[in-house]
Each structure stands twice: as C-alpha cells, then as structure tokens.
Design a protein around this motif. Sequence first.
Motif, PDB file in Angstrom:
ATOM      1  N   SER A  12       8.604  10.620 -16.827  1.00  0.00           N
ATOM      2  CA  SER A  12       7.977  10.378 -15.528  1.00  0.00           C
ATOM      3  C   SER A  12       7.138  11.588 -15.178  1.00  0.00           C
ATOM      4  O   SER A  12       7.614  12.719 -15.255  1.00  0.00           O
ATOM      5  CB  SER A  12       9.058  10.153 -14.471  1.00  0.00           C
ATOM      6  N   TYR A  13       5.869  11.355 -14.828  1.00  0.00           N
ATOM      7  CA  TYR A  13       5.015  12.476 -14.432  1.00  0.00           C
ATOM      8  C   TYR A  13       5.239  12.858 -12.979  1.00  0.00           C
ATOM      9  O   TYR A  13       5.082  14.003 -12.600  1.00  0.00           O
ATOM     10  CB  TYR A  13       3.534  12.117 -14.636  1.00  0.00           C
ATOM     11  N   ASP A  14       5.579  11.846 -12.157  1.00  0.00           N
ATOM     12  CA  ASP A  14       5.650  12.097 -10.712  1.00  0.00           C
ATOM     13  C   ASP A  14       7.089  12.117 -10.179  1.00  0.00           C
ATOM     14  O   ASP A  14       7.302  12.252  -8.984  1.00  0.00           O
ATOM     15  CB  ASP A  14       4.817  11.050  -9.952  1.00  0.00           C
ATOM     16  N   ASN A  18       8.267   5.736 -14.181  1.00  0.00           N
ATOM     17  CA  ASN A  18       8.190   6.168 -15.569  1.00  0.00           C
ATOM     18  C   ASN A  18       6.836   5.788 -16.178  1.00  0.00           C
ATOM     19  O   ASN A  18       6.401   4.644 -16.059  1.00  0.00           O
ATOM     20  CB  ASN A  18       9.291   5.503 -16.398  1.00  0.00           C
ATOM     21  N   ALA A  19       6.192   6.769 -16.830  1.00  0.00           N
ATOM     22  CA  ALA A  19       4.978   6.468 -17.589  1.00  0.00           C
ATOM     23  C   ALA A  19       5.358   5.690 -18.841  1.00  0.00           C
ATOM     24  O   ALA A  19       4.699   4.725 -19.214  1.00  0.00           O
ATOM     25  CB  ALA A  19       4.231   7.745 -17.949  1.00  0.00           C
ATOM     26  N   ILE A  20       6.426   6.138 -19.507  1.00  0.00           N
ATOM     27  CA  ILE A  20       7.008   5.321 -20.576  1.00  0.00           C
ATOM     28  C   ILE A  20       8.518   5.353 -20.429  1.00  0.00           C
ATOM     29  O   ILE A  20       9.084   6.293 -19.865  1.00  0.00           O
ATOM     30  CB  ILE A  20       6.592   5.775 -22.000  1.00  0.00           C
ATOM     31  N   GLY A  37      -1.914  -1.036 -27.731  1.00  0.00           N
ATOM     32  CA  GLY A  37      -1.578  -1.483 -26.383  1.00  0.00           C
ATOM     33  C   GLY A  37      -2.719  -1.154 -25.449  1.00  0.00           C
ATOM     34  O   GLY A  37      -3.625  -0.403 -25.807  1.00  0.00           O
ATOM     35  N   PRO A  38      -2.678  -1.708 -24.231  1.00  0.00           N
ATOM     36  CA  PRO A  38      -3.756  -1.492 -23.275  1.00  0.00           C
ATOM     37  C   PRO A  38      -3.779  -0.055 -22.771  1.00  0.00           C
ATOM     38  O   PRO A  38      -2.806   0.682 -22.922  1.00  0.00           O
ATOM     39  CB  PRO A  38      -3.406  -2.456 -22.128  1.00  0.00           C
ATOM     40  N   SER A  39      -4.892   0.348 -22.162  1.00  0.00           N
ATOM     41  CA  SER A  39      -4.985   1.673 -21.541  1.00  0.00           C
ATOM     42  C   SER A  39      -3.853   1.833 -20.546  1.00  0.00           C
ATOM     43  O   SER A  39      -3.512   0.897 -19.831  1.00  0.00           O
ATOM     44  CB  SER A  39      -6.310   1.814 -20.791  1.00  0.00           C
ATOM     45  N   GLY A  40      -3.261   3.017 -20.524  1.00  0.00           N
ATOM     46  CA  GLY A  40      -2.221   3.306 -19.566  1.00  0.00           C
ATOM     47  C   GLY A  40      -0.827   2.888 -19.999  1.00  0.00           C
ATOM     48  O   GLY A  40       0.127   3.038 -19.254  1.00  0.00           O
ATOM     49  N   CYS A  41      -0.690   2.375 -21.231  1.00  0.00           N
ATOM     50  CA  CYS A  41       0.639   1.939 -21.672  1.00  0.00           C
ATOM     51  C   CYS A  41       1.470   3.106 -22.197  1.00  0.00           C
ATOM     52  O   CYS A  41       2.640   2.926 -22.524  1.00  0.00           O
ATOM     53  CB  CYS A  41       0.538   0.832 -22.714  1.00  0.00           C
ATOM     54  N   GLY A  42       0.866   4.287 -22.270  1.00  0.00           N
ATOM     55  CA  GLY A  42       1.666   5.453 -22.634  1.00  0.00           C
ATOM     56  C   GLY A  42       1.480   5.935 -24.060  1.00  0.00           C
ATOM     57  O   GLY A  42       2.296   6.716 -24.563  1.00  0.00           O
ATOM     58  N   LYS A  43       0.410   5.525 -24.706  1.00  0.00           N
ATOM     59  CA  LYS A  43       0.202   5.930 -26.099  1.00  0.00           C
ATOM     60  C   LYS A  43       0.015   7.448 -26.204  1.00  0.00           C
ATOM     61  O   LYS A  43       0.607   8.084 -27.068  1.00  0.00           O
ATOM     62  CB  LYS A  43      -1.012   5.202 -26.692  1.00  0.00           C
ATOM     63  N   SER A  44      -0.799   7.999 -25.312  1.00  0.00           N
ATOM     64  CA  SER A  44      -1.019   9.456 -25.350  1.00  0.00           C
ATOM     65  C   SER A  44       0.246  10.210 -24.957  1.00  0.00           C
ATOM     66  O   SER A  44       0.547  11.269 -25.513  1.00  0.00           O
ATOM     67  CB  SER A  44      -2.152   9.859 -24.409  1.00  0.00           C
ATOM     68  N   THR A  45       0.967   9.653 -24.008  1.00  0.00           N
ATOM     69  CA  THR A  45       2.234  10.267 -23.604  1.00  0.00           C
ATOM     70  C   THR A  45       3.201  10.306 -24.780  1.00  0.00           C
ATOM     71  O   THR A  45       3.846  11.336 -25.040  1.00  0.00           O
ATOM     72  CB  THR A  45       2.852   9.470 -22.432  1.00  0.00           C
ATOM     73  N   PHE A  46       3.267   9.220 -25.521  1.00  0.00           N
ATOM     74  CA  PHE A  46       4.119   9.172 -26.711  1.00  0.00           C
ATOM     75  C   PHE A  46       3.723  10.269 -27.704  1.00  0.00           C
ATOM     76  O   PHE A  46       4.572  10.996 -28.234  1.00  0.00           O
ATOM     77  CB  PHE A  46       4.029   7.788 -27.366  1.00  0.00           C
TER      78      PHE A  46
HETATM   79  P1  ADP Z   1      -2.586   5.563 -22.814  1.00  0.00           P
HETATM   80  O1  ADP Z   1      -2.772   6.731 -23.731  1.00  0.00           O
HETATM   81  O2  ADP Z   1      -1.900   4.408 -23.459  1.00  0.00           O
HETATM   82  O3  ADP Z   1      -3.847   5.157 -22.114  1.00  0.00           O
HETATM   83  P2  ADP Z   1      -1.167   7.477 -21.134  1.00  0.00           P
HETATM   84  O4  ADP Z   1      -0.034   7.984 -21.917  1.00  0.00           O
HETATM   85  O5  ADP Z   1      -2.367   8.334 -21.031  1.00  0.00           O
HETATM   86  O6  ADP Z   1      -1.564   6.014 -21.671  1.00  0.00           O
HETATM   87  O7  ADP Z   1      -0.694   7.166 -19.662  1.00  0.00           O
HETATM   88  C1  ADP Z   1       0.494   6.432 -19.355  1.00  0.00           C
HETATM   89  C2  ADP Z   1       0.674   6.428 -17.837  1.00  0.00           C
HETATM   90  O8  ADP Z   1       0.954   7.735 -17.382  1.00  0.00           O
HETATM   91  C3  ADP Z   1      -0.563   5.984 -17.075  1.00  0.00           C
HETATM   92  O9  ADP Z   1      -0.136   5.242 -15.946  1.00  0.00           O
HETATM   93  C4  ADP Z   1      -1.212   7.281 -16.656  1.00  0.00           C
HETATM   94  O10 ADP Z   1      -1.958   7.125 -15.502  1.00  0.00           O
HETATM   95  C5  ADP Z   1      -0.031   8.190 -16.468  1.00  0.00           C
HETATM   96  N1  ADP Z   1      -0.334   9.603 -16.802  1.00  0.00           N
HETATM   97  C6  ADP Z   1      -0.755  10.053 -17.990  1.00  0.00           C
HETATM   98  N2  ADP Z   1      -0.893  11.393 -17.987  1.00  0.00           N
HETATM   99  C7  ADP Z   1      -0.562  11.804 -16.743  1.00  0.00           C
HETATM  100  C8  ADP Z   1      -0.495  13.080 -16.102  1.00  0.00           C
HETATM  101  N3  ADP Z   1      -0.771  14.200 -16.762  1.00  0.00           N
HETATM  102  N4  ADP Z   1      -0.093  13.097 -14.810  1.00  0.00           N
HETATM  103  C9  ADP Z   1       0.235  11.968 -14.164  1.00  0.00           C
HETATM  104  N5  ADP Z   1       0.193  10.746 -14.704  1.00  0.00           N
HETATM  105  C10 ADP Z   1      -0.200  10.656 -15.981  1.00  0.00           C
END
Ligand code: ADP
Length: 232
Positions: A12-14, A18-20, A37-46
């Motif tokens: 969770s970022y906030d 949960n982001a993922i 997966g679609p934008s915002g599904c958490g791929k970068s977070t993973f």
């Molecule tokens: P993807 O790479 O699949 O587009 P992200 O992992 O970037 O997805 O983001 C997953 C969720 O977490 C989204 O809702 C995004 O807005 C949120 N998010 C990503 N990075 C941050 C951050 N540094 N601070 C707050 N929220 C974030």
Amino acid sequence: SAFVDFEAVALSYDGQDNAIEGIDLSIAEGEFVAFVGPSGCGKSTFMKLCTGLHAPTTGRVRVDGEPVNGPLKITGMAFQNANLLPWRTVLDNVLLPLEIVEPYRRQFRRRREEFAGWARALLNTVGLADYADKYPWQLSGGMQQRASICRALIHRPRLLMLDEPFGALDAFTREELWCVLRDLWQAQRFTVVLVTHDLREAAFLADTVYVMSARPGRVIEKREIALPRPRS
Ligand code: ADP
Ligand code: ADP
C-alpha cells in the motif's frame, strides 16, 4: 526451488488501499515470466518489489533464498525508453554498469580493455557490431533498445527485469527484438521478468504468463505457455 518467491505480498502506498495484494508466486531460476494487465494493475510495483526498490507492506519477498532489503545488484533492467546517455558512445553506454556495480567497479580501470571486449561481443550478438563507436542519437529506436538490453546484461545479472521494453517500437522492429531477446536468454539462461501490455509478446516469449487485474492489483490468472519453443 524458487529463485524469486512472493508469499502473500501486499503493498500500500497510502496506508489505506493496496496497490497490489494477495501475490503468491514463485519464479524458478532461468524461467521467463511475463506480467500482463491494464495500466495501474501493479506491474511496476511488482517489479520494484522484486528488485528491492520497495518493501512489501505485508508478506515476504525472497530472491535466491534471501529476504530482499534494498536494491538488488544481481538485476539488470531495461525500460520502454532506452535511456542511453547521449554524450557517451554506444560502447560506453553498455559499459556503464561495470563502472558502477562491484566487483567490476573496483577493477574497471585495470580491466577496461577486457570489459570493452565483452561489450563488443554482446553488441555483436544483437547485430550492433558496427555501431559500438557511434552515439545513441545516430541509431534508430530499435537499435537503441538493443543497446539498452546489452547494457542491462553486461554485468551478467541473474535476473533481468524488462518494463515494456518494446512498447515504443513499430510492430516489425518489435518482433525482431523478441527474437534477439529469446536468443540471448537461450544462450545465457538468466531469469526474466517481463512486463507488457502485449499478450502476443507475452505468449511468444514467456514460459509462464501472469494476468493481473487493477484496483487492487491481483494475479487473476496464471497461464503456462504450452507452445513448444526450442531451447538450446
Ligand atoms: P502498472 O505498472 O501496472 O501501471 P503501478 O504499479 O505503476 O501499475 O501502479 C499500481 C497502483 O499503485 C496504481 O493505482 C498507481 O496509481 C499506484 N501507485 C504506483 N506508484 C505509486 C506511488 N509511488 N505512490 C502512490 N501510488 C502509486
Ligand atoms: P526504428 O527505425 O527502429 O523503428 P523508431 O521507431 O525510433 O526506430 O523510428 C521512427 C522513425 O524515425 C523511423 O522512420 C526512423 O527511420 C527514424 N529515425 C529513428 N532514429 C533516427 C535518427 N537517429 N535519425 C534520423 N531518423 C531516425
């Protein structure tokens, strides 16, 4: 045995949503996995959890049997934008990780010629032998991306993270680079985590495809790719 191991991971970022969440998966050494997966599904977070750029809020992330804490040096990364430094030649861009990552960093001055030989050999395998001494802006987008993949691999990472690496390329160049990447992987057997919007790309390259959904980011499907693909 798992090389990358996620146990009940959520981030969770906030501190509220949960982001993922609910991420339970393991990736074997030498496996090629893709996340779609679609934008915002958490791929970068993973990705950031894999490489130690974020810590999980709950659950555990292990790489090579060890809990991840802090940026992992055994990874190489490439992104949608090749991000080559314009004032450096292609060769010197590829050498960059060896100037930064131990133990190469310490040896860089002494072994520079040898390292340059590694870089030229790697550039040769991706068809850039004649471009080593050119500057990035003298190369097409596809060539720049080949160079950035060489840069990601020069320090022999055990884990290669690819975030939409071909997303900015035209369809023809993209499919050429699929083959370049597959050849490198078959020759060197590093583990690959690829994030992509392109299901065809995922199915062509990966052993296993994880499909993610957004809000919250979860794995909703795990698909083993049954297509027989040659492995050396
Ligand atoms: P993807 O790479 O699949 O587009 P992200 O992992 O970037 O997805 O983001 C997953 C969720 O977490 C989204 O809702 C995004 O807005 C949120 N998010 C990503 N990075 C941050 C951050 N540094 N601070 C707050 N929220 C974030
Ligand atoms: P690719 O040629 O690998 O598809 P791009 O997608 O960046 O790479 O190319 C977009 C267009 O820009 C193409 O017509 C390409 O020939 C042209 N182009 C790319 N790089 C350069 C460059 N350094 N100088 C001039 N034209 C370029």
